[in-house]
Design an enzyme around this catalytic site. Structure first.
Site, PDB file in Angstrom:
ATOM      1  CG  HIS A   7      -0.292   0.115   2.533  1.00 14.95           C
ATOM      2  ND1 HIS A   7       0.028  -0.978   3.294  1.00 14.95           N
ATOM      3  CD2 HIS A   7       0.101   1.189   3.274  1.00 14.95           C
ATOM      4  CE1 HIS A   7       0.586  -0.600   4.421  1.00 14.95           C
ATOM      5  NE2 HIS A   7       0.650   0.720   4.442  1.00 14.95           N
ATOM      6  CD  GLU A  43      -6.242   1.460   8.438  1.00 15.95           C
ATOM      7  OE1 GLU A  43      -6.504   1.504   7.227  1.00 15.95           O
ATOM      8  OE2 GLU A  43      -6.109   0.399   9.074  1.00 15.95           O
ATOM      9  CD  GLN A  59      -2.510   2.407   5.797  1.00 14.75           C
ATOM     10  OE1 GLN A  59      -1.367   2.818   5.665  1.00 14.75           O
ATOM     11  NE2 GLN A  59      -2.835   1.442   6.626  1.00 14.75           N
ATOM     12  CG  HIS A  83       3.463   4.648   5.398  1.00 21.50           C
ATOM     13  ND1 HIS A  83       2.442   5.245   6.105  1.00 21.50           N
ATOM     14  CD2 HIS A  83       3.004   3.411   5.074  1.00 21.50           C
ATOM     15  CE1 HIS A  83       1.425   4.409   6.216  1.00 21.50           C
ATOM     16  NE2 HIS A  83       1.738   3.290   5.587  1.00 21.50           N
ATOM     17  CD  GLU A 133       2.965  -0.239   7.238  1.00 20.61           C
ATOM     18  OE1 GLU A 133       2.666   0.894   6.797  1.00 20.61           O
ATOM     19  OE2 GLU A 133       2.119  -1.045   7.655  1.00 20.61           O
TER      20      GLU A 133
END
Ligand code: MC0
Length: 140
Positions: A7, A43, A59, A83, A133
């Site tokens: 994502h 989220e 996301q 991110h 991430e």
């Protein structure tokens, strides 16, 4: 090490407004909504595509409070890409290998992420300014 882009995390002030924008502009569909107190976010995951190693998502992230990672990011930089989450087969093993290469780990151990994933963040200062991430999807 990376199986897919799981994502792209996008920081926003107003989750509902941003969901409506992504739905109407790009035809994306929300597949999950969660509040993650530990991460300080509300989220939504919007499905983009399926691939051989799993699906990829946008996301959208709204901070629960100003004094959270996404809240501080919004105050400093405004809305935008926060991110990138990469799919990995084994997040613990990936953390071990990356730590041995000198990459600073924000999370020494996996935490609870969106849709039941095990996640861990790497420090942006060691990844060319990109908050990165690792995402291990749950067994289906
Ligand atoms: C901060 N920095 C970033 C950044 N956030 N650089 C790139 N991308 C970002 N998103 C930079 C700042 O500009 C600053 O650089 C330095 O990092 C320290 O930032 P700070 O203002 O002190 O901000 P802090 O205290 O928030 O620390 C930054 C850090 C933190 C990355 C360590 O945000 C963190 O632990 N993030 C991981 C957790 C997270 O982001 N959770 C929310 C998503 P200068 O050069 O000014 O010193 S949770 C999520 O996404 C879950 C639900 C999921 O995917 O399932």
């Amino acid at each position: 090490m990376f199986l897919r882009i799981d994502h792209v995390g996008i920081a926003c002030h107003d989750l509902e407004e941003k969901i409506a924008f992504y739905e109407s502009t790009f035809g994306l569909t929300v597949v999950s909504r969660e509040v993650n107190e530990e991460q300080g976010v509300r989220e939504a995951m919007l499905h983009v595509a399926d691939g051989p190693s799993g699906a990829s998502y946008v996301q959208l992230l709204e901070p629960l409070h100003p004094d959270t990672p996404v809240g501080r990011f919004l105050a400093k930089r405004g809305e935008g890409v926060h991110h990138i989450g990469y799919g990995v087969a084994d997040v613990t093993e990936a953390l071990r290998r990356l730590s041995a290469q000198g990459i600073r780990l924000i999370d020494e151990r996996p935490r609870h992420g969106s849709m039941g994933a095990a996640i861990a963040f790497l420090h942006p200062k060691d990844v060319g300014g990109v908050l990165t991430e690792l995402v291990q999807a749950p067994e289906r």
